[in-house]
Each structure stands twice: as C-alpha cells, then as structure tokens.
Design a protein around this motif. Structure first.
Motif, PDB file in Angstrom:
ATOM      1  N   THR A 145       0.934  -1.410  -0.145  1.00 19.14           N
ATOM      2  CA  THR A 145      -0.119   0.203   0.223  1.00 19.14           C
ATOM      3  C   THR A 145       0.825   1.363  -0.540  1.00 19.14           C
ATOM      4  O   THR A 145       0.651   2.636  -0.310  1.00 19.14           O
ATOM      5  N   LYS A 146       1.992   1.241   0.015  1.00 15.23           N
ATOM      6  CA  LYS A 146       2.888   2.574   0.462  1.00 15.23           C
ATOM      7  C   LYS A 146       3.269   2.662  -0.889  1.00 15.23           C
ATOM      8  O   LYS A 146       4.370   3.824  -0.963  1.00 15.23           O
ATOM      9  N   LEU A 147       3.488   1.198  -2.161  1.00 16.28           N
ATOM     10  CA  LEU A 147       3.376   1.837  -3.591  1.00 16.28           C
ATOM     11  C   LEU A 147       2.997   2.757  -3.714  1.00 16.28           C
ATOM     12  O   LEU A 147       2.638   2.576  -4.073  1.00 16.28           O
ATOM     13  N   ASP A 148       4.114   3.737  -5.152  1.00 22.13           N
ATOM     14  CA  ASP A 148       3.017   4.620  -5.632  1.00 22.13           C
ATOM     15  C   ASP A 148       3.262   4.334  -7.077  1.00 22.13           C
ATOM     16  O   ASP A 148       3.727   4.315  -7.999  1.00 22.13           O
ATOM     17  N   LEU A 149       2.033   3.330  -7.402  1.00 20.60           N
ATOM     18  CA  LEU A 149       1.393   2.263  -8.543  1.00 20.60           C
ATOM     19  C   LEU A 149       1.345   3.482  -9.758  1.00 20.60           C
ATOM     20  O   LEU A 149       0.129   3.305 -10.318  1.00 20.60           O
ATOM     21  N   ARG A 150       0.925   4.873  -8.953  1.00 18.44           N
ATOM     22  CA  ARG A 150      -0.491   5.524  -9.936  1.00 18.44           C
ATOM     23  C   ARG A 150       0.560   5.497 -11.251  1.00 18.44           C
ATOM     24  O   ARG A 150       1.767   5.329 -11.471  1.00 18.44           O
ATOM     25  N   ASP A 151      -0.535   5.650 -12.491  1.00 17.27           N
ATOM     26  CA  ASP A 151       0.322   5.593 -13.973  1.00 17.27           C
ATOM     27  C   ASP A 151       1.071   4.495 -14.056  1.00 17.27           C
ATOM     28  O   ASP A 151       1.790   4.892 -15.229  1.00 17.27           O
ATOM     29  N   PHE A 152       0.588   2.930 -13.330  1.00 18.87           N
ATOM     30  CA  PHE A 152       1.601   2.251 -14.011  1.00 18.87           C
ATOM     31  C   PHE A 152       1.032   1.975 -15.604  1.00 18.87           C
ATOM     32  O   PHE A 152      -0.575   2.151 -15.390  1.00 18.87           O
ATOM     33  N   PRO A 153       1.583   0.931 -15.945  1.00 23.95           N
ATOM     34  CA  PRO A 153       1.268   0.223 -17.553  1.00 23.95           C
ATOM     35  C   PRO A 153       0.023  -0.435 -17.009  1.00 23.95           C
ATOM     36  O   PRO A 153      -0.238  -1.154 -16.191  1.00 23.95           O
ATOM     37  N   PRO A 154      -0.672  -0.230 -17.657  1.00 27.94           N
ATOM     38  CA  PRO A 154      -2.352  -1.548 -17.563  1.00 27.94           C
ATOM     39  C   PRO A 154      -1.026  -2.985 -17.530  1.00 27.94           C
ATOM     40  O   PRO A 154      -0.381  -3.506 -18.249  1.00 27.94           O
ATOM     41  N   THR A 155      -1.928  -3.733 -16.479  1.00 20.37           N
ATOM     42  CA  THR A 155      -1.707  -5.278 -16.034  1.00 20.37           C
ATOM     43  C   THR A 155      -2.207  -6.260 -16.441  1.00 20.37           C
ATOM     44  O   THR A 155      -3.712  -6.171 -16.007  1.00 20.37           O
ATOM     45  N   HIS A 156      -1.739  -7.648 -16.861  1.00 22.59           N
ATOM     46  CA  HIS A 156      -2.420  -8.574 -16.822  1.00 22.59           C
ATOM     47  C   HIS A 156      -1.670  -9.168 -15.648  1.00 22.59           C
ATOM     48  O   HIS A 156      -0.626  -9.667 -15.675  1.00 22.59           O
ATOM     49  N   VAL A 157      -2.358 -10.308 -14.255  1.00 23.06           N
ATOM     50  CA  VAL A 157      -1.212 -11.082 -13.497  1.00 23.06           C
ATOM     51  C   VAL A 157      -1.729 -12.146 -13.334  1.00 23.06           C
ATOM     52  O   VAL A 157      -2.653 -12.581 -13.381  1.00 23.06           O
ATOM     53  N   MET A 158      -0.326 -12.999 -13.346  1.00 32.34           N
ATOM     54  CA  MET A 158      -1.298 -14.418 -13.469  1.00 32.34           C
ATOM     55  C   MET A 158      -0.687 -15.215 -12.869  1.00 32.34           C
ATOM     56  O   MET A 158       0.487 -15.088 -12.189  1.00 32.34           O
TER      57      MET A 158
END
Length: 231
Positions: A145-158
């Motif tokens: 929750t402390k990571l600044d992930l705003r504007d991270f690219p669209p993502t798919h996680v498996m």
C-alpha cells in the motif's frame, strides 16, 4: 546479438520475428531464474519466445540480464531498460517508437515492474502494457500500500494456485486497483510455480501459455486503440 551500455559492458539479447510479419508492438520478455540463474539460451525460454512471437504477431526480445552475486539487481533492471529502449527504436519499423509490451516471468516479474516504474517516473510512455506471470514479489500488505503505483501501465497478473508467492501476486493486484490502474488477474488451480513450462506434458501449462498470449494481444490491441482514439 548484444548492445553496449557504456562502462557497464554489453547486454545480450535474442529476438524472434514471425515470418508472417508483425501486427502488434514488440514484447520484451524477462525470464526467471531466482536472480542468480536463468538465461536466454535455455530451451524453454527459446521455445516460448518463438511460440509467443507467432501467436501474438509481434517481435519478441529476450534479454539476458546480469545475475547475482556478481551484479546487483539494479544492473539487471538497467539491462531490461536498455532492451526496451533498443526495441522501441530498432525492432520493427512499423511500430518504431509506438511502445513496448513487457512480460516478466517469476523473478523476471519484479524486474519488469521496476523497469516500468522507471519509465513512469520519467514521464515516458514507452511501456504500453505488462504481463506478470507467477511473479515472485516480496510484498506484504503494508508495504504494497506504500508503493506509488499511479500511472502504472495496464497489467495482467497470473498466479499459480500452488505457488508460495501467490499471495504476494494477489496483494499486488489489489494495490494496482487501489491506485486506479487498469488490471486483470487470473488464478490457475493445481499449478505450481514452474509448472507453466511443461507444455508438452501438462494441459494446465498449455492453458497458461494460451492465456499469456491472449493477455498480451489484449494489452497490445487496447494500446493501439487508445493511440487511434485518445478520448
């Protein structure tokens, strides 16, 4: 082939282009290996690169990043970054400068994610989508929750159901959603961490690779649609 990185020497890459031509932006793939093992020369890595290029209709670039203990992880990230920059300008004239997809597998996933954050921090939109497969992320709920992930690219996680890192992957998905990132995810029942490599013997591994192809196609096509119609 290899490209120079100034005083840091050179980084090896291998790329695959489908004979039928490319219809999507290039994919830079970052294989796993626990940060001390793994190579673009592995048969599984080479076979997946060929199949991925054909299935997605894109040039695939595998990067042989530096390994521990001789090189710190920061240099591995710089290797991936160099491969992305090279792919942007040299891989495909039709897609030159139009963005790159990143695929990170196992320990390649945090390297791919860190590379995406570097481009994000510089305000560069080079990474148009990212696939994180069986990611080995050391994320606890409080640190995520402390990571600044705003504007991270669209993502798919498996994630694999029997993978000890499954929980960290799920936590990262929630953190991305909390940051307003476009993210999709899947959980494959009955699969262990490295099971996706055994496509010749296991139907679950073949389904994993089919989904990887489909996810990269969707990420690429969404990026191309956005390029045509920014609204």
């Amino acid at each position: 082939m290899s490209i120079g990185e100034g005083n840091r020497g050179r980084v090896r890459m291998r790329w695959y282009r489908p004979r039928a031509g490319t219809v999507r932006p290039p994919i830079v793939r970052v294989q796993g290996g626990s940060f001390w093992n793994g190579s673009i020369d592995q048969l599984e890595v080479r076979a997946t690169g060929v199949r991925r290029a054909i299935a997605v209709g894109a040039t695939v670039v595998d990067v042989d990043y530096r390994l521990a203990p001789g090189d710190p992880s920061a240099e591995a990230i710089e290797n991936v970054e160099s491969a992305v920059n090279w792919a942007l300008l040299h891989v495909d004239d039709h897609h030159k400068g139009r963005g790159v997809l990143l695929e990170g597998v196992s320990t390649g996933a945090p390297l791919a994610a860190a590379t995406a954050l570097r481009f994000r921090d510089r305000g560069e939109g080079a990474i148009v989508g990212i696939l994180l497969a069986a990611p080995t992320l050391d994320l606890r709920s409080d640190s995520a929750t402390k990571l600044d992930l705003r504007d991270f690219p669209p993502t798919h996680v498996m994630v694999a159901d029997a993978d000890e890192f499954r929980g960290a992957g799920v936590t990262f998905v929630h953190a991305l959603r909390g940051a307003g990132v476009s993210v999709t995810a899947s959980r494959h029942l009955g699969l262990a961490h490295d099971a996706h490599a055994y496509t010749g013997k296991w139907r679950g591994a073949r389904l994993w690779q089919h989904e990887s192809n489909a996810a990269l196609i969707e990420l690429a096509d969404d990026a191309l649609r956005t390029e045509v119609d920014p609204a």
